[in-house]
Write an enzyme that holds these catalytic residues in place. Structure first.
Site, PDB file in Angstrom:
ATOM      1  N   HIS A   3      10.320 -22.454   5.690  1.00 52.44           N
ATOM      2  CA  HIS A   3      11.741 -22.248   5.347  1.00 52.44           C
ATOM      3  C   HIS A   3      12.796 -23.310   5.878  1.00 52.44           C
ATOM      4  CE1 HIS A   3      12.447 -19.978   8.790  1.00 52.44           C
ATOM      5  NE2 HIS A   3      13.640 -19.969   8.571  1.00 52.44           N
ATOM      6  N   ASP A  35       4.658 -20.519  16.824  1.00 57.57           N
ATOM      7  CA  ASP A  35       5.673 -19.710  15.823  1.00 57.57           C
ATOM      8  C   ASP A  35       6.817 -20.742  15.599  1.00 57.57           C
ATOM      9  OD1 ASP A  35       6.926 -17.402  14.642  1.00 57.57           O
ATOM     10  OD2 ASP A  35       8.533 -17.716  16.412  1.00 57.57           O
ATOM     11  N   ARG A  71       0.841  -1.284   0.010  1.00 53.59           N
ATOM     12  CA  ARG A  71       0.017   0.070   0.050  1.00 53.59           C
ATOM     13  C   ARG A  71       0.889   1.198   0.014  1.00 53.59           C
ATOM     14  NH1 ARG A  71      -4.008  -1.065   4.951  1.00 53.59           N
ATOM     15  NH2 ARG A  71      -1.949  -1.655   5.672  1.00 53.59           N
ATOM     16  N   HIS A 109       8.217 -25.547  12.152  1.00 52.22           N
ATOM     17  CA  HIS A 109       9.713 -26.049  11.949  1.00 52.22           C
ATOM     18  C   HIS A 109       9.976 -27.416  12.620  1.00 52.22           C
ATOM     19  CE1 HIS A 109       9.834 -22.136  10.064  1.00 52.22           C
ATOM     20  NE2 HIS A 109      10.049 -21.409  11.129  1.00 52.22           N
TER      21      HIS A 109
HETATM   22  C1  BG6 Z   1      10.630 -17.740  11.813  1.00 56.40           C
HETATM   23  C2  BG6 Z   1      10.042 -17.564  13.129  1.00 56.40           C
HETATM   24  O1  BG6 Z   1       9.665 -18.765  11.340  1.00 56.40           O
HETATM   25  O2  BG6 Z   1      11.650 -18.616  12.102  1.00 56.40           O
HETATM   26  C3  BG6 Z   1      11.134 -16.514  13.884  1.00 56.40           C
HETATM   27  O3  BG6 Z   1       8.764 -16.763  13.075  1.00 56.40           O
HETATM   28  C4  BG6 Z   1      12.453 -17.357  14.149  1.00 56.40           C
HETATM   29  O4  BG6 Z   1      10.453 -16.245  15.278  1.00 56.40           O
HETATM   30  C5  BG6 Z   1      12.838 -17.874  12.699  1.00 56.40           C
HETATM   31  O5  BG6 Z   1      13.247 -16.359  14.694  1.00 56.40           O
HETATM   32  C6  BG6 Z   1      14.043 -18.696  12.842  1.00 56.40           C
HETATM   33  O6  BG6 Z   1      14.665 -18.840  11.501  1.00 56.40           O
HETATM   34  P1  BG6 Z   1      15.978 -19.194  11.351  1.00 56.40           P
HETATM   35  O7  BG6 Z   1      16.271 -19.531   9.870  1.00 56.40           O
HETATM   36  O8  BG6 Z   1      16.826 -18.001  11.763  1.00 56.40           O
HETATM   37  O9  BG6 Z   1      16.349 -20.293  12.263  1.00 56.40           O
END
Ligand code: BG6
Length: 492
Positions: free
Chosen positions: A179, A236, A50, A241
């Site tokens: 990720h 989170d 935006r 993860h």
């Molecule tokens: C994210 C979380 O998905 O992953 C964050 O929302 C976290 O809170 C992050 O810090 C950690 O990712 P990485 O790749 O730095 O271990």
């Protein structure tokens, strides 16, 4: 240099193009792919937000972001300038029914190309934006949509998002990103398990005593309190993860390395996770919240003093879960999951602890026999190590000592370790869903996590204080010690 898989020119449209994720991770990852020659001439990267920025203003902001979030040695002035020429910005409120989409439509003038809409926005926007894309006629047969985590805050909201996006996109066009699946060592876990004959016969309750999965961070809430304080570590980090890491560690060998087979096997693990009941949350889980302390010798605030955190917040910034998998392979083998912010070190690892030898032939003065341990280090210093018992060199009898077989990827392969997003962003263009989550996985993960959240709420489970820069609350040590085990804290 690593091998590059060529792709045809594509259009990558990032909703939330001026947001934290786009600036910190997505655009820098695309810059790297550009430098490595994987982004062909004619490709376009279009940030949508935006903000009233024009193309040049946005390019300037991405220029700053690359310089801020990438190591200085990764910046090649010519390459960065060239990269910015394919970056564009469209000011648009994608939720506004009266918004003018004509500028975006004008840029997307080739309907035969791969078109990727990346949703780097709040998850509540995923459904409405998908519907607007459809109403605007922007969804072609080669269009894909990427959904960032968190997909929902519980099972019902995850289903609602999946339904809303699914009403417009086929499942094959939806890429739910986690990720962690793009991290090199996470993919190496599959190579370790399925490209070596050595481990598979040992990979079960016959030889494994227990497994620990730790993701420890040194960062705090990083100015994201408006999101994090409503989320906490379980939503989170664990729901996505850590649970994904557990799935890859525990799954049966898929028959091929394609998306359908891999995702089916992960789903079976998720469905075999034993539910944690309200009566068990106290015994099988620990919540923690950091207090002020020091990380890397820098004094840091406590969680409650972070900007944007509610003064009496009970949100957990740390949690431990003892997970159990009810199937033949893993019955009786606990998986201890642990994650926390403001810990002593940034360290993520999967530790497979094998059983002790059944009978020792050595006398007591040979020393204690330690059980073998396979450590898969995700970060930092990605690698794999195996702890073995060996004879201490020299005469004077048989003295035994643990020693480490160590494979460091940085030493073994002299290449830059790509950021997780680099691989995943290009997998979407290539149409490879293997490292993305099926909707059934996301929903099954919520199905397991939600009763824990409910149990915490109903039993008012306390978030134990722990000092920033430490190992987490004492209760997390007590949890594993009750089972006669200890955390593998060499890294921390
Ligand atoms: C994210 C979380 O998905 O992953 C964050 O929302 C976290 O809170 C992050 O810090 C950690 O990712 P990485 O790749 O730095 O271990």
């Amino acid at each position: 240099m690593a091998e590059i898989i060529p792709v045809d020119p594509f259009d990558y449209i990032v909703f939330g193009g001026t947001g934290d994720l786009a600036r910190r991770k997505l655009l820098p990852a695309l810059y790297h792919r550009f430098v490595d020659g994987q982004i062909p001439d004619g490709a376009q990267i279009i940030g949508v937000s935006r903000s009233p920025l024009d193309h040049d203003g946005y390019r300037q902001s991405i220029n700053d972001a690359c310089r801020t979030f990438l190591p200085a040695e990764d910046i090649d002035e010519k390459a960065l300038a060239d990269f910015l020429t394919i970056v564009h910005h469209i000011s648009l409120d994608a939720l506004d029914d009266d918004a003018d989409w004509s500028e975006l439509r004008a840029l997307l003038n080739d309907d035969t190309r791969v078109r990727v809409f990346y949703m780097a926005t709040a998850p509540r926007l995923y459904g409405p934006v998908a519907q607007n894309l459809d109403a605007q006629g922007l969804i072609t047969p080669a269009t894909r949509i990427v959904l960032e985590k968190p997909i929902g805050t519980d099972l019902a909201s995850a289903r609602a998002i999946n339904d809303a996006v699914g009403a417009v996109f086929d499942e094959q066009a939806i890429y739910r990103i986690d990720h962690y699946l793009g991290k090199e060592t996470v993919q190496n876990l599959m190579a370790l398990r399925f490209a070596n004959a050595l481990f598979e016969p040992l990979w079960s309750n016959a030889a494994v005593d227990h497994i620990q999965i730790t993701v420890a961070e040194t960062v705090g809430v990083e100015g994201r309190a408006s999101y994090y304080d409503h989320s906490g570590a379980l939503r989170d980090m664990v729901q996505n993860h850590l649970v994904q890491l557990l799935c890859l560690t525990a799954m049966e060998p898929p028959s091929t390395f394609d998306a359908g087979c891999v995702r089916d096997e992960k789903l079976k693990v998720l469905r075999a996770l034993r539910p944690i009941t309200r009566a068990e949350v106290e015994r099988k889980t620990v919540r923690g919240q950091y207090r002020k302390g020091a990380v890397n010798e820098q004094a840091v605030l406590g969680y409650l003093d972070e900007e944007g955190v509610a003064p009496s917040s009970t949100t957990e910034s740390f949690c431990v879960i003892k997970a159990e998998i009810d199937n033949w392979r893993w019955a009786g083998v606990p998986f201890y999951l642990r994650t926390g912010k403001r810990m002593a070190l940034r360290a993520s690892e999967i530790v497979v602890s094998f059983k002790e030898v059944k009978h020792s032939i050595f006398t007591d003065d040979a020393g204690k026999l330690h059980a073998n341990k396979l450590v898969i280090r995700l970060q930092p210093d990605e690698g794999i190590s195996l702890d073995l018992m060996t004879k201490e060199p020299g005469p004077g009898g048989m003295r035994l000592k643990p020693a480490e077989l160590n494979l460091s990827f940085a030493d073994a392969f002299n290449v830059r370790n790509p950021e997780a997003y680099e691989r995943l962003l290009m997998d979407v263009v290539r149409g490879n869903q293997t490292l993305f989550m099926h909707r059934k996985e996301v929903e099954a993960a919520w199905q397991w996590v939600e009763p824990i959240l409910d149990g915490w709420r109903d039993t008012k489970q306390e978030a134990h204080g722990y000092m920033a820069g430490g190992l987490g609350p004492a209760a997390s040590i007590a949890l594993i010690e009750r089972d006669g085990r200890t955390w593998d804290d060499e890294l921390l």
